[in-house]
Design a protein around this motif. Structure first.
Motif, PDB file in Angstrom:
ATOM      1  N   PHE A 279      38.319 -26.319  -8.902  1.00 55.43           N
ATOM      2  CA  PHE A 279      39.682 -26.774  -9.132  1.00 55.43           C
ATOM      3  C   PHE A 279      40.111 -26.438 -10.553  1.00 55.43           C
ATOM      4  O   PHE A 279      39.368 -26.666 -11.510  1.00 55.43           O
ATOM      5  N   ASP A 280      41.331 -25.899 -10.672  1.00 52.31           N
ATOM      6  CA  ASP A 280      41.936 -25.658 -11.976  1.00 52.31           C
ATOM      7  C   ASP A 280      43.440 -25.512 -11.787  1.00 52.31           C
ATOM      8  O   ASP A 280      43.971 -25.775 -10.706  1.00 52.31           O
ATOM      9  N   GLU A 281      44.116 -25.097 -12.827  1.00 55.77           N
ATOM     10  CA  GLU A 281      45.572 -24.976 -12.756  1.00 55.77           C
ATOM     11  C   GLU A 281      46.009 -24.001 -11.660  1.00 55.77           C
ATOM     12  O   GLU A 281      46.992 -24.239 -10.950  1.00 55.77           O
ATOM     13  N   SER A 282      45.270 -22.906 -11.490  1.00 57.68           N
ATOM     14  CA  SER A 282      45.669 -21.883 -10.525  1.00 57.68           C
ATOM     15  C   SER A 282      45.515 -22.343  -9.077  1.00 57.68           C
ATOM     16  O   SER A 282      46.246 -21.895  -8.197  1.00 57.68           O
ATOM     17  N   SER A 283      44.557 -23.230  -8.822  1.00 63.68           N
ATOM     18  CA  SER A 283      44.354 -23.692  -7.439  1.00 63.68           C
ATOM     19  C   SER A 283      45.246 -24.870  -7.077  1.00 63.68           C
ATOM     20  O   SER A 283      45.455 -25.160  -5.903  1.00 63.68           O
ATOM     21  N   ALA A 284      45.800 -25.565  -8.085  1.00 62.56           N
ATOM     22  CA  ALA A 284      46.604 -26.755  -7.811  1.00 62.56           C
ATOM     23  C   ALA A 284      47.879 -26.416  -7.047  1.00 62.56           C
ATOM     24  O   ALA A 284      48.289 -27.156  -6.144  1.00 62.56           O
TER      25      ALA A 284
ATOM     26  N   LYS B  55      50.243 -30.767 -12.076  1.00 60.16           N
ATOM     27  CA  LYS B  55      50.963 -30.010 -11.049  1.00 60.16           C
ATOM     28  C   LYS B  55      50.792 -30.624  -9.655  1.00 60.16           C
ATOM     29  O   LYS B  55      51.732 -30.626  -8.849  1.00 60.16           O
TER      30      LYS B  55
ATOM     31  N   LYS C 130      46.045 -29.570 -16.531  1.00 60.94           N
ATOM     32  CA  LYS C 130      47.277 -28.897 -16.132  1.00 60.94           C
ATOM     33  C   LYS C 130      47.414 -28.899 -14.606  1.00 60.94           C
ATOM     34  O   LYS C 130      48.514 -29.089 -14.072  1.00 60.94           O
ATOM     35  N   GLY C 131      46.281 -28.686 -13.909  1.00 63.11           N
ATOM     36  CA  GLY C 131      46.304 -28.709 -12.456  1.00 63.11           C
ATOM     37  C   GLY C 131      46.625 -30.081 -11.910  1.00 63.11           C
ATOM     38  O   GLY C 131      47.351 -30.231 -10.914  1.00 63.11           O
TER      39      GLY C 131
ATOM     40  N   SER D 271      42.556 -26.768 -18.234  1.00 62.05           N
ATOM     41  CA  SER D 271      43.122 -26.221 -17.003  1.00 62.05           C
ATOM     42  C   SER D 271      43.114 -27.255 -15.882  1.00 62.05           C
ATOM     43  O   SER D 271      44.035 -27.308 -15.059  1.00 62.05           O
TER      44      SER D 271
END
Length: 406
Positions: free
Chosen positions: A147-152, A186, A182-183, A179
């Motif tokens: 899990f991170d910002e890009s997967s959220a 979001k 941030k996720g 990150s």
């Protein structure tokens, strides 16, 4: 060794060096130890935000792998704790018309199984495929990735905003914490909460629990550091509550700014941390000196017992056994075996020290005089289960908060 803070980019000053260490949860087979990964286990604190963190950055792909051996359900205490927490979420947070909860690092589904049984929408986010499959077998929906910002964004697009995000003994493991925050910003709905439990710096310092430091623990959180970390990423620390697990943990609750009142636990714990000196390098340097003294006392005691002809074995093979045995220089010539109830660890060896991991049956049949309780945070549960060991004259050897025999 100099470093920049992973959260605020401030200067990080080292306070303890536990030597060359392998991965805590590696547990290789005896024939796979020739090219073990090693790194210098140095921990420091940021001068700006006071976040305690590893100076080295171990790639998460190295730490979490298909044969990752930790199964939360193996502990009765942990199973009861997470079932109770799931029911709390069901009663207090997941009460809307179509609630949704996401768990980061859902492991073997120990918490989400109760949510799934209640028919509530959920998603476990678990990169280690072996334990993810165990979750699926319990009826838990799992996404096998980090899990991170890009997967959220994709998760929110498919499932909608989360009423609850949860993580237990995983958020402090993620070196890219910025990150993750941030996720979370979001993925959370307007009134949603991000709840996570982690070993608490105050307890680690108070108990000199140096073995909590290993490659997976990128951070050791305090209330002050979490409050400072959340704000730049648009989140607010709204509650903090001590938890008894792992020798002293803390449950943090983050929310959208202004969405919830800040609970009284936050200012009270901030004041307690200031009184303890958690944000001061002198406090952490004193901890390092105590850790060194415990190492010296433990190795001396084990050496003297063996000189008397006593047999000293180990009990429990959590990841922290790797830190202790390598820091103390213990190998199979000193500790012939350690027993553990986790099947995926049995028949393997402790990384670095190469002490064999055996079944509890081997321990029961042995004539060991002393057992070092490496899983000291489960002492009550283990001693109750192993009364036969004490009944035949066996003694437990512990090293937290001091070296002592029970």
């Amino acid at each position: 060794m100099d470093a920049s803070c992973r959260i605020c980019s401030g200067p990080v000053k080292a306070f303890v060096d536990l030597g060359r260490q392998p991965r805590g949860n590696a547990f290789p087979r005896a024939g796979q130890v020739a090219d073990e990964f090693r790194y210098q286990l140095v921990v420091g604190m940021c001068d700006t935000c006071t976040m305690v963190q590893l100076m080295a950055d171990i790639p998460q792909e190295v730490r979490y792998h298909d044969e990752y051996p930790y199964h939360a359900s193996n502990s009765v205490v942990h199973s009861r704790h997470f079932e109770g927490l799931a029911r709390h979420f069901l009663d207090k947070e997941l009460t809307g018309p179509d609630p949704f909860i996401a768990e980061i690092g859902s492991n073997d589904g120990v918490m989400l199984a109760t949510i799934a049984a209640a028919g509530v929408r959920h998603l476990g986010i678990e990169p280690s495929t072996q334990v993810a499959e165990m979750s699926r077998a319990r009826g838990v929906r799992v996404l096998s990735q980090f899990f991170d910002e890009s997967s959220a964004g994709p998760i929110r697009a498919e499932h909608g905003p989360a009423d609850v995000m949860f993580g237990a003994n995983v958020i402090a493991h993620i070196s890219h914490l910025a990150s993750v925050l941030k996720g979370a910003k979001k993925l959370l709905g307007p009134g949603g909460v991000f709840v996570f439990e982690e070993p608490y710096l105050g307890s680690v310092i108070e108990q000199t629990a140096f073995d909590i430091l290993y490659d997976e623990h990128s951070f050791v959180f305090s209330v002050r550091a979490i409050q400072a970390a959340a704000e730049p990423y648009g989140l607010e620390l709204v509650d903090a509550e001590p938890v008894a697990l792992h020798g002293g943990s803390m449950r943090y609750t983050l929310g959208q700014p202004g969405a919830r009142p800040v609970g009284p636990g936050v200012p009270a714990l901030l004041a307690a941390e200031a009184a303890q000196g958690l944000g001061e390098h002198a406090t952490l340097e004193a901890f390092a000196r105590r850790a060194e003294r415990i190492r010296d006392e433990l190795t001396a005691l084990v050496g003297s017992l063996r000189a008397e002809g006593r047999t000293v074995v180990g009990y429990g093979a959590p990841a922290k056994i790797t830190t202790v045995t390598n820091y103390c220089g213990f190998g199979p010539d000193v500790i012939p075996f350690v027993c553990d109830s986790t099947p995926s660890k049995q028949g393997r060896v402790v990384a670095g020290s190469h002490i064999p991991v055996v079944t509890p049956a081997v321990f029961a049949e042995s004539d060991a005089d002393y057992a070092i309780l490496f899983a000291w945070n489960h002492a009550e549960e283990i001693m109750a289960k192993e009364r036969a060991f004490a009944a035949r004259g066996g003694r437990w050897l512990l090293y937290v908060p001091e070296v002592h025999i029970v």
